[in-house]
Design an enzyme around this catalytic site. Structure first.
Site, short mmCIF file in Angstrom:
data_model
loop_
_atom_site.label_atom_id
_atom_site.label_comp_id
_atom_site.label_asym_id
_atom_site.label_seq_id
_atom_site.Cartn_x
_atom_site.Cartn_y
_atom_site.Cartn_z
N ASP A 1 -1.70 2.40 -3.97
CA ASP A 1 -1.62 1.45 -5.08
C ASP A 1 -0.22 1.61 -5.68
OD1 ASP A 1 -2.05 -0.41 -7.03
OD2 ASP A 1 -3.98 0.38 -7.67
C1 BGC Z 1 -3.20 -2.75 -9.06
C2 BGC Z 1 -3.44 -3.27 -7.64
C3 BGC Z 1 -2.41 -4.27 -7.28
C4 BGC Z 1 -1.04 -3.63 -7.42
C5 BGC Z 1 0.10 -4.57 -7.08
C6 BGC Z 1 -1.77 -2.31 -9.28
O1 BGC Z 1 -1.52 -2.11 -10.62
O2 BGC Z 1 -4.07 -1.70 -9.33
O3 BGC Z 1 -4.73 -3.83 -7.57
O4 BGC Z 1 -2.64 -4.77 -6.00
O5 BGC Z 1 -0.85 -3.23 -8.77
O6 BGC Z 1 0.23 -5.54 -8.04
#
Ligand code: BGC
Length: 756
Positions: free
Chosen positions: A235
């Site tokens: 993530d």
């Molecule tokens: C989120 C993810 C997301 C990623 C990219 C993170 O803060 O938890 O779900 O895909 O950011 O935006």
């Protein structure tokens, strides 16, 4: 095991220096990987997801702050969950895939299959359900649809990411049975059935270890047990120790670049802490993403996708209540539409999935359009403002006056954008007080009152539920939601959604209540497997609306249930479902299984199969459900296996998780070899033994002198009292050796049964 659809690129990595390979292990920027131009390997673009494409070309962020290119906002996962229809998820996935190609995106980040442990989780709008089977089926369908268009998916957030509070540090402390039975199966199903190109490692820790450096999760379970052959992506910002992450099985750190981490990986290889082959494997998996990705296509049909968004949204809304068939709205009636959300819809939520829609329906305009054909005068009053501006009393009085002058009033209520989002959890289930007061005032004045709700997380209906005639729960329906709500209110579409999560009476009744969102860096999943309806069904705690509930404008009957075993650990259920009403509509057949068999505490019933069937009036369909081993199994932590206990299983057809309309029992041989009995085994274990238990008392009575034998038979409390006493002590209570030969013979029989 490498799935046939994920190919490792045939590239000679010895041509690349260690530094260059290490640099490939993090992104070249916020949304893309580093290309290897001299080997003809392009950069791979990954963006959010999952109910539309969030393609940013200017400033980058992952919190929904900066703009993105226009794309269709399909119903978010909370709505798709309520559709109970894998076809809806697959069609969304495919449309997102087409748009991704048009926008130059190779991997769309999603779907999210985390379980809704608490109704307060700020990101529940991005997850499907409190049930792992439903979440897994929908997630797999989404992935199949999207990847069928040549665009990779990123299954997230692996794992046990069930809250936003302290989300980058908190440790989800979960026992293994609970992980295996509740928090992992949706991931397992999607990985094994739909083979997503990537899996995203979550921010949180699991039992004290960061998910992005959790070897048991990322390698032992994901790759070795489930056969995942794609790339594990962090993530955004989830990597703390890049070497630990590499060793655990992470491939790609996002976002990038991360020069310090690149240096640390190089140094770790030089120091012998990390084998270069680990780097090579990760590089190959990352480059494989480029290999599998479809090229950019010309464009997408925004009008067709908008129509699709409206059609699919109508499959998702849940009709919770409809007293005296106030819905669908009858022709000719004067309709008052009240509530700001009718004109300015809530249709998506904040955070990384926040999209810039191509079009936006609002229910008021859509209702006016349909009302003209039906001769329904429609008048509107905002009733409240979601930002608190304006004179509350005046707004309410105008709304009440309008309601009084109309035949039926439709109030659009819900949560404002600022009240729920990625990044924080809610602290209450209640609607804003101003809306509750408005609903009550309007209901007191109106002839009939319908409430339409828009919210990403479940809201409480207490304090006003009994005062209104109908409630249509729309959750968040995407950019076509306004049109879909109008279609449903007027009966052009027939509601067919079912709750994918329980609506409790009180927040305090939720099983996670005392352990959410945790304290001092830990959140203890103390309720174990008793999540959502599993808890309410087991304890009998009342709920406002159970998991699986949802009404239709037609009626259905389920009959002719038969259940037969198809092996030691499997069964087939068959039944007939009939549309007994006057409109075409869809019914969701829900099959639950419950048992007392086995050594672990089981929930009263668990969803083990479902199907959504569309039927014309009077039409019947016979359905069969194959209930495989996992429908009956529990996770045995002692032997680290899925086990099916021998015994009786109740197979139930539920209108929902609370109301069982038909049930039948099936006896399974199961697979647990019966325990071998010894004199150390307790009297209770002897009695519970599947082979010996039924003859034990008879044999003991026969072996004892007549007076002692008859006493044994007439004093059941004696047997109860010795339940936890080893047999050698029980035998000691009897004088002499009268029982020795009998026990010896029975122990031998248990040995033979145990070797079966
Ligand atoms: C989120 C993810 C997301 C990623 C990219 C993170 O803060 O938890 O779900 O895909 O950011 O935006």
């Amino acid at each position: 095991m490498i799935p046939k659809d994920i190919r490792m690129p045939d590239i000679d990595l010895s041509r690349l220096s260690l530094e260059r390979k290490a640099a490939l292990l993090s992104g070249q920027d916020f949304w893309s990987t580093l290309p290897v131009a001299d080997a003809g390997i392009p950069s791979v673009v990954l963006t959010d997801g999952p109910h539309g494409v969030r393609r940013q070309v200017g400033d980058f962020d992952h919190m929904g702050i900066y703009e993105s290119l226009a794309s269709t906002c399909f119903p978010p996962a909370v709505a798709v969950g309520s559709s109970w229809d894998p076809e809806v998820a697959a069609r969304i996935g495919a449309a997102v895939g087409r748009e991704a190609r048009a926008l130059g995106v190779h991997v769309v980040l999603g779907p999210g299959v985390n379980i809704k442990r608490s109704p307060l989780c700020g990101r529940n709008f991005e997850y499907y359900s409190e049930d792992p089977l439903l979440s897994g089926r929908l997630g797999a369908a989404h992935v199949r649809g999207q990847q069928g268009e040549g665009v990779g998916a990123s299954l997230k957030h692996f794992a046990a990411n069930n809250q936003e509070t302290d989300r980058m540090r908190v440790s989800a402390d979960v026992d293994e049975r609970t992980l295996r039975e509740i928090y992992l199966p949706a991931f397992e199903h999607v990985v094994t059935e739909a083979r997503p190109a990537t899996v995203m490692a979550a921010y949180n820790k699991v039992n004290g270890v960061h998910a992005a450096q959790h070897r048991w999760l990322l390698t032992e379970v994901l790759r070795e047990e489930w056969g995942f052959a794609g790339a594990v992506v962090s993530d955004w910002g989830a990597v703390h120790d890049p070497v630990a992450s590499m060793l655990a099985g992470l491939d790609l750190e996002m976002p990038g670049p991360a020069p310090e981490n690149t240096r640390r990986i190089v140094a770790a290889v030089r120091d012998g802490e990390l084998e270069e082959s680990v780097v090579d494997t990760a590089v190959r998996r990352i480059l494989a993403l480029a290999d599998g990705a479809a090229g950019q296509s010309g464009g997408f049909d925004a009008d067709a996708h908008h129509r699709l968004a409206r059609e699919l949204a109508a499959e998702c809304a849940v009709l919770l209540k409809n007293d005296d068939d106030v819905l669908p709205l009858a022709p000719g009636r004067r309709i008052a539409v009240i509530g700001e959300f009718a004109a300015a819809p809530r249709y998506q939520a904040g955070g990384s999935s926040h999209l810039n829609p191509t079009r936006l329906d609002n229910a008021l305009d859509a209702m006016r359009e349909l009302a003209t054909e039906r001769d329904n005068p429609v008048a509107y009053a905002p009733g409240f403002t979601s930002d608190g501006s304006g004179d509350t009393v005046a707004l309410r009085e105008a709304a009440v006056a309008l309601a009084r002058a109309s035949d039926v009033t439709v109030v659009f209520a819900g949560l404002a954008e600022g009240e729920e989002s990625e990044g924080f959890d809610r602290d209450t289930l209640h609607l804003p007080a101003v809306q509750v007061e408005l609903i009550r005032a309007v209901a007191a004045a109106a002839g009939r009152t319908v409430v339409v709700l828009s919210n990403g997380g479940v809201v409480s209906l207490e304090g006003w539920h009994d005062e209104v005639d109908a409630i249509l729960e729309g959750f968040l329906l995407g950019q076509g939601g306004g049109g879909a709500l109008a279609d449903l209110l007027f009966g052009d579409a027939n509601p067919s959604g079912r709750l994918a999560e329980t609506i409790p009476v009180r927040l305090e009744d939720n099983p996670s209540f005392v352990n959410f969102p945790g304290e001092q860096g830990h959140v203890r999943y103390g309720e174990g497997v008793m999540v959502g309806y599993r808890w309410y069904g087991t304890t009998g705690a009342p709920v406002r609306y159970p998991f699986g509930h949802g009404l239709s404008y037609t009626t259905f009957a389920v009959g002719g249930l038969t259940v037969e075993s198809t092996g030691d650990d499997s069964a087939r259920a068959s039944l007939t479902v009939t549309n007994t009403g006057t409109r075409a509509g869809s019914h969701v057949v829900q099959i639950y299984v419950g048992t007392q068999a086995g050594p672990v505490r089981r929930p009263a019933r668990e969803l083990r199969a479902f199907a959504k069937v569309r039927l014309e009036p009077g039409e019947s369909r016979t359905l069969s459900f194959d209930l495989g081993r996992r429908a009956f199994a529990y996770y045995d932590v002692q032997d680290a296996v899925w086990a099916v206990a021998p015994g009786d299983y109740l197979v139930q057809v539920g209108e929902n998780a609370e109301h069982v309309s038909a049930e039948a029992s099936v006896t399974l041989t199961g697979d647990a070899a019966p325990q071998e009995l010894t004199l150390e085994s307790t009297f209770g274990e002897w009695i519970a033994h599947p082979v010996i238990g039924s003859v034990l008392l008879q044999e003991l009575t026969a072996a004892l002198p007549a007076d002692q034998g008859s006493r044994l038979g007439s004093r059941p409390e004696l047997l109860q009292a010795v339940r936890d006493v080893p047999m050698k002590r029980v035998v000691g209570l009897v004088e002499g050796d009268a029982l020795d030969a009998t026990l010896e013979r029975l122990m031998e029989r248990s040995r033979v049964a145990g070797r079966r």
